[in-house]
Structures are given as C-alpha cells and as structure tokens.
Motif scaffolding. Structure first.
Motif, PDB file in Angstrom:
ATOM      1  N   MET A 126       0.832  -1.203   0.000  1.00  0.00           N
ATOM      2  CA  MET A 126       0.000   0.000   0.000  1.00  0.00           C
ATOM      3  C   MET A 126       0.867   1.252   0.000  1.00  0.00           C
ATOM      4  O   MET A 126       0.547   2.242  -0.666  1.00  0.00           O
ATOM      5  N   LEU A 127       1.971   1.233   0.734  1.00  0.00           N
ATOM      6  CA  LEU A 127       2.892   2.371   0.719  1.00  0.00           C
ATOM      7  C   LEU A 127       3.493   2.561  -0.667  1.00  0.00           C
ATOM      8  O   LEU A 127       3.680   3.691  -1.128  1.00  0.00           O
ATOM      9  N   ALA A 128       3.763   1.451  -1.349  1.00  0.00           N
ATOM     10  CA  ALA A 128       4.348   1.517  -2.698  1.00  0.00           C
ATOM     11  C   ALA A 128       3.334   1.917  -3.763  1.00  0.00           C
ATOM     12  O   ALA A 128       3.713   2.369  -4.846  1.00  0.00           O
ATOM     13  N   MET A 140      10.742   0.369  -4.877  1.00  0.00           N
ATOM     14  CA  MET A 140      10.510  -0.960  -4.319  1.00  0.00           C
ATOM     15  C   MET A 140      11.604  -1.915  -4.776  1.00  0.00           C
ATOM     16  O   MET A 140      11.938  -1.971  -5.960  1.00  0.00           O
ATOM     17  N   MET A 141      12.142  -2.673  -3.828  1.00  0.00           N
ATOM     18  CA  MET A 141      13.082  -3.737  -4.155  1.00  0.00           C
ATOM     19  C   MET A 141      12.420  -5.058  -3.784  1.00  0.00           C
ATOM     20  O   MET A 141      12.134  -5.306  -2.615  1.00  0.00           O
ATOM     21  N   PHE A 142      12.149  -5.876  -4.792  1.00  0.00           N
ATOM     22  CA  PHE A 142      11.368  -7.092  -4.591  1.00  0.00           C
ATOM     23  C   PHE A 142      12.244  -8.255  -4.131  1.00  0.00           C
ATOM     24  O   PHE A 142      13.452  -8.304  -4.382  1.00  0.00           O
ATOM     25  N   GLN A 143      11.610  -9.209  -3.486  1.00  0.00           N
ATOM     26  CA  GLN A 143      12.285 -10.393  -2.977  1.00  0.00           C
ATOM     27  C   GLN A 143      12.969 -11.166  -4.103  1.00  0.00           C
ATOM     28  O   GLN A 143      14.063 -11.698  -3.939  1.00  0.00           O
ATOM     29  N   ALA A 195      11.889   7.155   0.103  1.00  0.00           N
ATOM     30  CA  ALA A 195      11.826   5.942   0.907  1.00  0.00           C
ATOM     31  C   ALA A 195      12.087   4.736   0.017  1.00  0.00           C
ATOM     32  O   ALA A 195      11.539   4.642  -1.087  1.00  0.00           O
ATOM     33  N   LEU A 196      12.930   3.843   0.495  1.00  0.00           N
ATOM     34  CA  LEU A 196      13.201   2.585  -0.207  1.00  0.00           C
ATOM     35  C   LEU A 196      12.442   1.486   0.503  1.00  0.00           C
ATOM     36  O   LEU A 196      12.547   1.325   1.726  1.00  0.00           O
ATOM     37  N   PHE A 238      14.260   3.544   5.039  1.00  0.00           N
ATOM     38  CA  PHE A 238      14.124   2.201   4.491  1.00  0.00           C
ATOM     39  C   PHE A 238      12.989   1.528   5.258  1.00  0.00           C
ATOM     40  O   PHE A 238      12.991   1.547   6.494  1.00  0.00           O
ATOM     41  N   VAL A 239      12.051   0.929   4.534  1.00  0.00           N
ATOM     42  CA  VAL A 239      10.984   0.142   5.162  1.00  0.00           C
ATOM     43  C   VAL A 239      11.158  -1.285   4.666  1.00  0.00           C
ATOM     44  O   VAL A 239      11.009  -1.563   3.480  1.00  0.00           O
TER      45      VAL A 239
END
Length: 346
Positions: free
Chosen positions: A63-65, A94-97, A169-170, A202-203
């Motif tokens: 939701m933040l992204a 966003m950095m994805f898994q 924010a990352l 960073f979150v």
C-alpha cells in the motif's frame, strides 16, 4: 563490500522519508488484511515490519508503494497524501524479494531501466547507472548479464536500480531471504550503513526477528492485520507487551502464574537438579530436551501445568553437572527479572 554515497542527504541536512499511516485498512471482501493501523515512521529511519506470514506486513508495504490501494485511511510521505497516487508518483522505490532483473539486459541497462521509462537519453541514463553501480561496488560488472552474477551481486543490482530514482523511501520485501546465512549477515550491515549515508527511510519487511533486531531503528511487529507492538529493538526485546510478542521475538519464557503472565529472559532463569524449595518465583519441571548452543546449552523443560520454558546454561556449568532428558529439576528466577505481560499467557 563497502557501500557509500558522496554528497548524501544526511550531510546536507535533507533527511527524507517521513511516513504516516493514518487508520489504514485493506479489506478483501469481509476479510481485513490490514485493520486500521496507525504508524509514524520518522524521516531517515530504518523501519522493519516484522511478523508471521499473513500478519499484514507485506500488504502494508504494498500500500505504501502503491501496488495495493487502501480500502480506507490515509498514507502520507513527507507530508504529502500519496494514498491514491500511482507508484511512479509517490517518491518511493521498491526492491522485490525476487529481484526481478531483466535477463536479456546488462547490469547497467537493468539499473537504468526506470530512467529509460522516463525518457532520459541513453548516454545520460547509462552514466547515472554506472555512478550508482559504484555505490554498490559493482561498476566492473556493468556489462555483464544478471545470469553471470552471484545471488548477492544480483541483489545489489536490484538495490542500485531502486536507488537510481532518488526516492524518499526505499521499500524492501524480504530482501535477504535468498542469501546464504554468512552473506545475509554481511549484507544487512551494508544496508544499514547505506541507509544512514543516504538519509532516507528504508521500510524492510521480514519474518526474521534477528534481522529486525539487528537492522531497525524502529521495529513494528504485526499480528492479524494489526500492530502488536512498535518501538526500538531494545524496547521490543526487553519489554515485550504481550505473550505473542514475547514468543515471536524469542529469547524469553512466558510463565503463567495463574492470575497473570510474566516474561523472563531465558538467560536470566536458573535450573537446578531435583526439586528444591517451591517459591512464587520457581517451578518444578521435567527436562524435555537439550541442545548445544555454542556458548552454552539450551535446556527445554515442561512444568506440571504443561508450560514450556527454556533455560540457557553455561557450558562450564552444564559439563560439571549435566542435565538429562526426563529428569526432575527446578526452574527459578529473580522477581526483578520478571516482566508483566498484557492479556495473559496466550
């Protein structure tokens, strides 16, 4: 690997990434994945959203992204309402898994891809990509394909790609889960240093309490779509609010006293052979299991009420008088080491 950034935001006093969730809910039909959470993340904070699968941490990050839209409530970034904005207009990255690198593009082209989508000329975007690759110490791999890199190197490419947009924010979705244990510890230290250098928030979503305690300025522990507890790593570990927090963070025993529940750190309880004097701060127990824990032994016990607890026994003490499975023992603690919990033992 030593991550660093010249002319960073911290040095110029422009810390970014003030984030606020105001009564944010995400519902899927009658089911609430996130239930009216309120959360303020100060600018330039390393925040870990922690909790078991299905607790709402990833939905909150999405939701933040902007990849999920809140059913109700507001999300603000640097005092701007971003609740309904498209992902590209939010000031987040966003950095994805899975890293999601394009296999047919070079490392530099992968990092530059978002600038290509914004219409930046090829020479300019590749120059910026190479600059960002220096930050993560991968500049010599700029012309390789992702398949020619290790997992740790691919992760750093994904990190450079996210940071090239200069976000406030990352957002990181379990970024260390694919790494081996040694590299995971090394990279998490570099992530923390990079966050401080950049001066942005960073979150970081994780289900690993060790990861959250090691990295976070702010730990937010979620359960069933709600925030169970938030605070510094020291606050959450040393002063858990509920039995759920105590058990999830680990390192403590939850002891049911009948009229109330308490938490006592596993390294603050004592274990003696046989049944000694019964007191308000002791329990007769049966030894249920023994594990070598490197610096000592982890001895699991059960009391007569079915309660399960663990005592950490130093190696010297254990070897001088070993415990054996099935034997009767006495677990005790100092009243000053007991921390009262809200809501009982469950």
């Amino acid at each position: 690997m030593r991550l660093g950034v010249a002319n960073n935001a911290t040095e110029t006093g422009k810390a970014k990434g003030l984030i606020e969730f105001a009564s944010v809910t995400k519902a899927y039909g009658s089911s609430k994945a996130v239930d009216a959470i309120n959360l303020k993340i100060p600018a330039s904070t390393y925040c870990c959203l922690l909790g078991p699968s299905g607790c709402g941490k990833t939905t909150s990050l999405r939701m933040l992204a902007g990849h999920e839209i809140a059913t109700s409530g507001d999300i603000l970034l640097d005092n701007i309402d971003v609740t309904d904005l498209a992902p590209a207009k939010r000031g987040t990255a966003m950095m994805f898994q899975s890293y999601a690198l394009f296999p047919h593009l070079t490392v530099a082209e992968n990092v530059a891809f978002s600038l290509k989508m914004k219409g930046v000329s090829k020479p300019e975007r590749l120059e910026k990509a190479r600059t960002m690759l220096k930050v993560v110490e991968l500049e010599k791999f700029a012309d390789r394909l992702p398949s020619q890199l290790s997992g740790g190197q691919q992760q750093r490419v994904a990190l450079a790609r996210a940071l090239i947009t200069q976000p406030s924010a990352l957002l990181l979705d379990e970024p260390l889960s694919a790494l081996d244990p040694f590299l995971r510890i090394r990279v998490r230290g570099e992530l923390k240093r990079l966050q401080k250098n950049l001066g942005i928030s960073f979150v970081h979503v994780t289900h690993s309490q060790d990861e959250a305690l090691a990295l976070a300025d702010l730990v937010v522990l979620m359960n069933n779509g709600r925030i169970e507890q938030q605070g510094t790593a020291g606050d959450v570990f040393n002063r858990p609010r509920t039995a759920f927090v105590t058990r999830f963070v680990g390192g403590h025993n939850v002891i049911d006293l009948g009229d109330r529940a308490i938490a006592v750190r596993q390294d603050r309880v004592s274990l003696a052979h046989g049944e000694t004097e019964a007191t308000a701060s002791s329990r007769f127990v049966n030894v249920a299991g023994i594990e070598f824990a490197g610096t000592g032994y982890s001895v699991q016990v059960k009391d007569d009420r079915g309660g399960e607890m663990t005592a950490m026994v130093t190696e010297q003490t254990f070897l001088s008088q070993p415990f054996e499975e099935g034997e009767r023992a006495t677990l005790s603690w100092a009243p000053s080491d007991a921390h009262q919990l809200e809501g009982g033992a469950h």
